[in-house]
Design an enzyme around this catalytic site. Structure first.
Site, short mmCIF file in Angstrom:
data_model
loop_
_atom_site.label_atom_id
_atom_site.label_comp_id
_atom_site.label_asym_id
_atom_site.label_seq_id
_atom_site.Cartn_x
_atom_site.Cartn_y
_atom_site.Cartn_z
N LYS A 173 0.60 -0.96 31.54
CA LYS A 173 0.29 -0.35 32.44
C LYS A 173 1.13 0.64 33.16
O LYS A 173 2.20 0.52 33.55
CB LYS A 173 -0.22 -1.05 33.65
CG LYS A 173 -0.98 -0.32 34.70
CD LYS A 173 -1.23 -1.16 36.06
CE LYS A 173 0.00 -0.45 36.91
NZ LYS A 173 -0.12 1.01 37.13
N GLU A 248 13.81 -3.80 35.77
CA GLU A 248 14.74 -2.52 36.18
C GLU A 248 14.48 -2.01 37.29
O GLU A 248 13.32 -1.35 37.37
CB GLU A 248 14.73 -1.69 34.78
CG GLU A 248 14.87 -2.15 33.63
CD GLU A 248 16.35 -2.70 33.36
OE1 GLU A 248 17.43 -1.88 34.23
OE2 GLU A 248 16.80 -3.49 32.81
N CYS A 282 16.36 7.23 38.28
CA CYS A 282 16.96 6.04 38.60
C CYS A 282 18.44 6.21 38.80
O CYS A 282 19.27 5.42 39.45
CB CYS A 282 16.51 4.70 38.20
SG CYS A 282 16.67 4.82 36.42
N GLU A 384 17.36 3.82 49.05
CA GLU A 384 16.96 4.54 48.21
C GLU A 384 15.92 5.76 48.51
O GLU A 384 14.90 5.54 48.94
CB GLU A 384 16.48 3.93 46.76
CG GLU A 384 16.03 4.84 45.47
CD GLU A 384 15.45 4.06 44.39
OE1 GLU A 384 14.43 3.38 44.54
OE2 GLU A 384 15.96 4.25 43.20
#
Ligand code: NDP
Length: 481
Positions: A173, A248, A282, A384
């Site tokens: 997905k 991850e 990232c 973040e």
């Protein structure tokens, strides 16, 4: 309006419910296509199709698996322009970046693992003349691969390639926010002759289609890239089912600049490492730490360079910075800029939404933003943000900067700038992060382990790590006498 389809059992199909979600072009704010709002039922058919294909695919020779993967890679190259345009429109990233990085890397992922599987080997161990052990590594079954929106086709293929090279079949997905290149990829898989059911792509929402993949009892291995909180919830579902998991996740990467660095190179590369892909990688360095003796000089040189970053229509050549991926994401980034101000931060440049005239007047553009005067432990420097926002702070000693660097919950990547070899090794050794760059950034060798420590993830991708992840080792011990 274009309607994207699911790719199940070798065919492009509508979702069973016939429900669709709008897909927005972030540069214009306009709905430009629709994607299946898939649910459990679509996932069920996809998993059954992957299960049925597993027997023959896992028994297909590695050479034949490699051949079809190479054909897919060739088709990605052949459709380079079309895929790059689709990625830029879907994601908001500069077309130039999609052409240079995203699409070539998608082809490279397929080729790398097509070649890799032909060189992959397992071990044998012989303790004495009486016994020998040999280890086999066999594919596991149906792999669930779930990827984010920031590098859509690049990260999607980074999972699918090792999974199918190793002989698994896949239900994947892509992010609901950037589904277009995954759809175009499914067309290329059909054209390349990938056998039906080897790869199934189900589009839709994470909480619905994604969750159905994670929960499915016949999906024993999950590879996920995305945010840490989503990773947490996936782990909570998958762990009691004893699924193999690769996560991850997010990062808050330190970029450490010592006074003895190659100053010009450090400034220039740090601008790129802060704002490439609108800061939505990232691996971007979102916290710059500068040794106090060059702090003022660095800040002014850095801000001067940032002024040259042209925010513009991503389809134009002049665009260095495009749109962020969606309106909610833009609002999230803007809320962090407000938070930084409340925490006492000084916005040296940027700090606001930008209006790009013409067809992009309703797009989601944020000016590259540089903030100083914040402590290393405030929320802005701990959480973040994942946008075009970077903070700069001074430090006095090596010990202090290591403490700053390690002070977040994350541990994905770090960059160190120094001409002192011993210091480079020492600091690299002491920063708790899965990836360290010294005097460079985002230099990727696909053979190296890729991933993070702490809340940046579990496991590693890349090279043999991924092929090991997507296979089950079995040791067979034989008595020789
Ligand atoms: P999300 O975690 O929101 O989503 C990632 C994917 O998971 C999407 O496809 C999403 O679908 C899906 N998803 C969401 N909820 C579930 C669920 N309950 N079950 C299964 N699937 C689910 O991340 P973003 O897309 O916002 O991506 C940005 C994040 O990714 C950042 O934190 C970034 O650091 C991280 N990232 C990490 C990398 C690494 O290698 N460590 C590389 C690149 C990004 P939907 O889109 O429909 O919500």
């Amino acid at each position: 309006m274009q309607k994207i389809k699911n790719y199940i059992n070798g065919e492009l199909v509508e979702p069973i419910s016939k429900s669709y979600l709008d897909n927005v072009n972030p540069s214009t704010g306009e709905v430009y296509s629709q994607i299946p709002d898939s649910d459990k039922e679509d996932v069920e058919i996809a998993v059954q199709s992957a299960k049925a294909a597993f027997k023959s695919w896992s028994e297909t020779s590695i050479t034949d698996r490699a051949k079809v993967m190479n054909r897919i890679a060739d088709l990605i190259d052949k459709n380079h322009e079309k895929l790059a345009m689709a990625e830029s429109v879907d994601n908001g990233k500069p077309l130039k970046l999609a052409k240079k990085v995203d699409i070539p890397r998608a082809a490279a992922n397929m080729r790398f693992y097509a070649t890799g599987i032909e060189h992959f080997a397992s071990e044998s161990h012989q303790p004495n003349t009486e016994y020998i052990n040999y280890t086999t590594r066999t594919p596991i079954g149906v792999a669930g691969c779930i990827s984010p929106w920031n590098l859509p086709l690049y990260l999607f293929t980074w999972k699918i390639a090792p999974a199918i090279a190793a002989g698994n079949t896949v239900v994947a997905k892509p992010s609901e926010i950037t589904p277009m290149t995954a759809f175009l990829f499914s067309e290329l898989c059909i054209e390349a002759g990938l056998p039906a059911g080897v790869l199934n792509i189900v589009h839709g929402l994470g909480a619905k289609a994604g969750q159905a993949i994670i929960e499915h009892k016949d999906v024993p291995v999950i590879s996920f890239t995305g945010g840490t909180s989503t990773g947490k919830s996936i782990a909570a579902t998958a762990a009691p089912m004893f699924k193999k998991l690769s996560l991850e996740l997010g990062g808050k990467n330190p970029n450490v600049i010592f006074a003895d660095c190659d100053f010009d190179k450090a400034v220039k590369t740090s601008v790129t490492s802060s704002f490439a892909n609108q800061g939505q990688i990232c691996l971007c360095g979102s916290r710059i730490m500068v040794e106090r003796s060059i702090y003022e000089k660095f800040v002014s040189a850095f801000v001067k360079e940032v002024k040259n970053l042209k925010v513009a229509d991503p389809l134009t050549d002049e665009a260095k910075v495009g749109a962020v991926v969606s309106e909610p994401h833009m609002n999230k980034v803007m809320s962090y800029i407000e938070l930084a101000k409340k925490e006492g931060g000084e916005v040296l440049i940027g700090g606001s939404r930008i209006n790009v005239d013409g067809r992009c007047e309703n797009g989601y553009f944020i000016a590259p933003t540089v903030i100083t005067n914040l402590s290393h432990d405030c929320r802005t420097n701990q959480e973040e943000i994942f946008g075009p926002v970077v903070t700069i702070m001074p430090f006095d000693t090596e010990e202090e900067v290591i403490e700053f660097a390690n002070s977040t919950a994350y541990g994905l990547a770090a960059t160190i700038w120094t001409e002192n070899l011993k210091r480079a090794h020492r600091v690299a050794h002491n920063i708790k992060s899965g990836i360290i760059w010294v005097n460079c950034w985002l230099v990727r060798d696909l053979r190296t382990p890729f991933g993070g420590m702490k809340q940046s993830g579990v496991g590693r991708e890349g090279g043999w790590e991924a092929l090991r992840f997507f296979t089950e080792p079995k040791n067979i011990c034989i008595a020789l006498k």
